[in-house]
Enzyme design. Structure first.
Site, PDB file in Angstrom:
ATOM      1  CB  CYS A 114      38.868  43.378  44.542  1.00  0.00           C
ATOM      2  SG  CYS A 114      39.977  44.781  44.359  1.00  0.00           S
ATOM      3  NE  ARG A 135      40.921  40.982  47.087  1.00  0.00           N
ATOM      4  CZ  ARG A 135      39.875  40.835  47.873  1.00  0.00           C
ATOM      5  NH1 ARG A 135      39.409  39.624  48.134  1.00  0.00           N
ATOM      6  NH2 ARG A 135      39.287  41.884  48.415  1.00  0.00           N
ATOM      7  CG  ASP A 176      42.255  42.405  50.337  1.00  0.00           C
ATOM      8  OD1 ASP A 176      43.308  42.572  49.675  1.00  0.00           O
ATOM      9  OD2 ASP A 176      41.500  43.340  50.661  1.00  0.00           O
TER      10      ASP A 176
END
Length: 159
Positions: free
Chosen positions: A14, A20, A128
Protein backbone atom coordinates in the site's frame (compact mmCIF):
# COMPACT_ATOMS: atom_id res chain seq x y z
CA UNK A 1 -3.05 -30.46 -3.68
CA UNK A 2 0.65 -30.98 -4.25
CA UNK A 3 3.12 -30.46 -1.44
CA UNK A 4 5.36 -27.45 -2.03
CA UNK A 5 9.12 -27.88 -1.74
CA UNK A 6 9.75 -24.34 -0.49
CA UNK A 7 7.98 -21.31 0.84
CA UNK A 8 5.59 -19.19 -1.17
CA UNK A 9 6.09 -15.50 -0.41
CA UNK A 10 3.22 -13.03 -0.61
CA UNK A 11 3.94 -9.31 -0.35
CA UNK A 12 1.07 -6.88 0.21
CA UNK A 13 1.69 -3.29 -0.88
CA UNK A 14 0.00 0.00 0.00
CA UNK A 15 1.17 3.58 0.39
CA UNK A 16 2.53 3.99 3.92
CA UNK A 17 2.35 0.44 5.30
CA UNK A 18 0.44 1.67 8.34
CA UNK A 19 -3.23 1.00 7.44
CA UNK A 20 -4.29 -1.27 4.59
CA UNK A 21 -1.32 -3.56 4.08
CA UNK A 22 -0.74 -4.31 7.79
CA UNK A 23 -4.45 -5.09 8.20
CA UNK A 24 -4.30 -7.30 5.10
CA UNK A 25 -1.17 -9.06 6.34
CA UNK A 26 -2.79 -9.77 9.70
CA UNK A 27 -6.09 -10.88 8.17
CA UNK A 28 -4.45 -13.17 5.61
CA UNK A 29 -2.27 -14.79 8.26
CA UNK A 30 -5.42 -15.30 10.34
CA UNK A 31 -7.54 -16.89 7.60
CA UNK A 32 -4.89 -19.08 5.97
CA UNK A 33 -5.92 -22.74 6.24
CA UNK A 34 -3.44 -25.03 7.98
CA UNK A 35 -2.52 -26.61 4.63
CA UNK A 36 -1.22 -23.21 3.46
CA UNK A 37 -0.03 -21.80 6.78
CA UNK A 38 2.88 -24.23 6.85
CA UNK A 39 4.54 -22.82 3.74
CA UNK A 40 2.95 -19.47 2.78
CA UNK A 41 4.76 -16.44 4.20
CA UNK A 42 2.93 -13.10 4.22
CA UNK A 43 4.64 -9.72 4.50
CA UNK A 44 3.75 -6.12 3.75
CA UNK A 45 5.41 -2.87 2.74
CA UNK A 46 4.59 0.60 1.50
CA UNK A 47 5.76 2.47 -1.57
CA UNK A 48 6.20 5.66 0.50
CA UNK A 49 6.57 4.14 3.97
CA UNK A 50 8.54 5.71 6.78
CA UNK A 51 10.41 2.74 8.22
CA UNK A 52 9.56 1.91 11.81
CA UNK A 53 6.17 3.60 12.17
CA UNK A 54 3.49 1.72 14.09
CA UNK A 55 0.27 0.72 12.41
CA UNK A 56 -2.41 3.40 12.74
CA UNK A 57 -4.39 3.03 16.01
CA UNK A 58 -7.71 2.50 14.16
CA UNK A 59 -6.06 -0.24 12.04
CA UNK A 60 -4.83 -1.92 15.22
CA UNK A 61 -8.28 -1.61 16.84
CA UNK A 62 -10.08 -2.88 13.74
CA UNK A 63 -7.90 -5.98 13.66
CA UNK A 64 -8.13 -6.43 17.45
CA UNK A 65 -11.92 -6.46 17.12
CA UNK A 66 -11.45 -9.47 14.80
CA UNK A 67 -9.08 -11.22 17.22
CA UNK A 68 -5.99 -10.25 15.20
CA UNK A 69 -3.00 -8.59 16.86
CA UNK A 70 -0.97 -6.24 14.62
CA UNK A 71 0.53 -4.16 17.46
CA UNK A 72 4.05 -5.41 16.67
CA UNK A 73 3.82 -4.20 13.06
CA UNK A 74 6.41 -1.65 11.94
CA UNK A 75 6.21 0.07 8.57
CA UNK A 76 8.76 -0.78 5.89
CA UNK A 77 9.44 0.76 2.54
CA UNK A 78 9.25 -1.61 -0.39
CA UNK A 79 12.59 -2.47 -2.00
CA UNK A 80 13.88 -4.56 -4.88
CA UNK A 81 15.10 -7.36 -2.60
CA UNK A 82 11.68 -8.00 -1.04
CA UNK A 83 10.02 -7.77 -4.45
CA UNK A 84 12.50 -10.19 -5.97
CA UNK A 85 11.81 -12.90 -3.39
CA UNK A 86 8.02 -12.52 -3.71
CA UNK A 87 5.93 -15.07 -5.58
CA UNK A 88 2.74 -12.98 -5.42
CA UNK A 89 2.59 -9.22 -4.96
CA UNK A 90 -0.80 -7.76 -4.03
CA UNK A 91 -1.33 -4.03 -4.47
CA UNK A 92 -4.19 -2.00 -3.01
CA UNK A 93 -4.41 0.45 -5.94
CA UNK A 94 -3.34 0.59 -9.58
CA UNK A 95 -0.72 3.24 -8.73
CA UNK A 96 0.95 0.85 -6.30
CA UNK A 97 0.99 -1.92 -8.91
CA UNK A 98 2.46 0.41 -11.54
CA UNK A 99 5.15 1.58 -9.11
CA UNK A 100 6.19 -2.00 -8.39
CA UNK A 101 6.19 -2.99 -12.06
CA UNK A 102 8.48 -0.07 -12.87
CA UNK A 103 10.78 -0.83 -9.95
CA UNK A 104 11.28 -4.46 -10.95
CA UNK A 105 9.90 -5.23 -14.43
CA UNK A 106 10.98 -8.88 -14.23
CA UNK A 107 8.26 -9.44 -11.59
CA UNK A 108 5.45 -7.66 -13.48
CA UNK A 109 3.49 -10.89 -13.96
CA UNK A 110 3.51 -11.47 -10.19
CA UNK A 111 1.86 -8.11 -9.44
CA UNK A 112 -1.92 -8.04 -9.02
CA UNK A 113 -4.46 -5.73 -7.52
CA UNK A 114 -5.85 -7.31 -4.37
CA UNK A 115 -9.26 -6.41 -5.81
CA UNK A 116 -8.73 -8.85 -8.70
CA UNK A 117 -9.64 -11.59 -6.26
CA UNK A 118 -13.18 -10.31 -5.64
CA UNK A 119 -15.13 -12.73 -7.89
CA UNK A 120 -16.30 -9.81 -10.03
CA UNK A 121 -15.50 -8.79 -13.58
CA UNK A 122 -13.73 -5.56 -12.61
CA UNK A 123 -10.86 -5.29 -10.13
CA UNK A 124 -11.57 -2.91 -7.27
CA UNK A 125 -9.09 -0.59 -5.63
CA UNK A 126 -9.10 -0.66 -1.84
CA UNK A 127 -9.60 2.97 -0.68
CA UNK A 128 -7.20 4.32 1.93
CA UNK A 129 -8.91 4.89 5.31
CA UNK A 130 -6.00 7.00 6.60
CA UNK A 131 -7.27 10.01 8.53
CA UNK A 132 -10.83 8.73 8.56
CA UNK A 133 -12.98 7.48 11.44
CA UNK A 134 -12.92 3.95 12.82
CA UNK A 135 -15.87 3.05 10.60
CA UNK A 136 -13.74 3.68 7.48
CA UNK A 137 -11.10 1.26 8.76
CA UNK A 138 -13.76 -1.34 9.51
CA UNK A 139 -15.24 -0.95 6.03
CA UNK A 140 -11.76 -1.21 4.51
CA UNK A 141 -10.95 -4.34 6.53
CA UNK A 142 -14.21 -5.94 5.37
CA UNK A 143 -13.35 -5.26 1.75
CA UNK A 144 -9.82 -6.58 2.28
CA UNK A 145 -11.14 -9.77 3.88
CA UNK A 146 -13.49 -10.45 0.96
CA UNK A 147 -10.61 -10.10 -1.49
CA UNK A 148 -8.32 -12.22 0.68
CA UNK A 149 -10.92 -15.00 0.74
CA UNK A 150 -10.44 -15.03 -3.04
CA UNK A 151 -6.66 -15.11 -2.60
CA UNK A 152 -6.98 -18.15 -0.36
CA UNK A 153 -9.16 -19.91 -2.97
CA UNK A 154 -6.58 -19.02 -5.63
CA UNK A 155 -3.76 -20.46 -3.51
CA UNK A 156 -5.68 -23.65 -2.76
CA UNK A 157 -6.40 -24.31 -6.43
CA UNK A 158 -2.89 -23.49 -7.65
CA UNK A 159 -0.78 -25.12 -4.99
Amino acid sequence: MKTPKSTYNILIICTGNICRSPMAEGILNDILPDALREWVLVDSAGIYASDGLNAEPFAVQTCKNQGIDITAHRARGVNSKMLDRSDLILAMEQGHASFVRQLIPSKAEKVHLLGEFNNRQVAEAVPDPYGGPLEEYQKCAGQIRRHLDGVVKYLLTRH
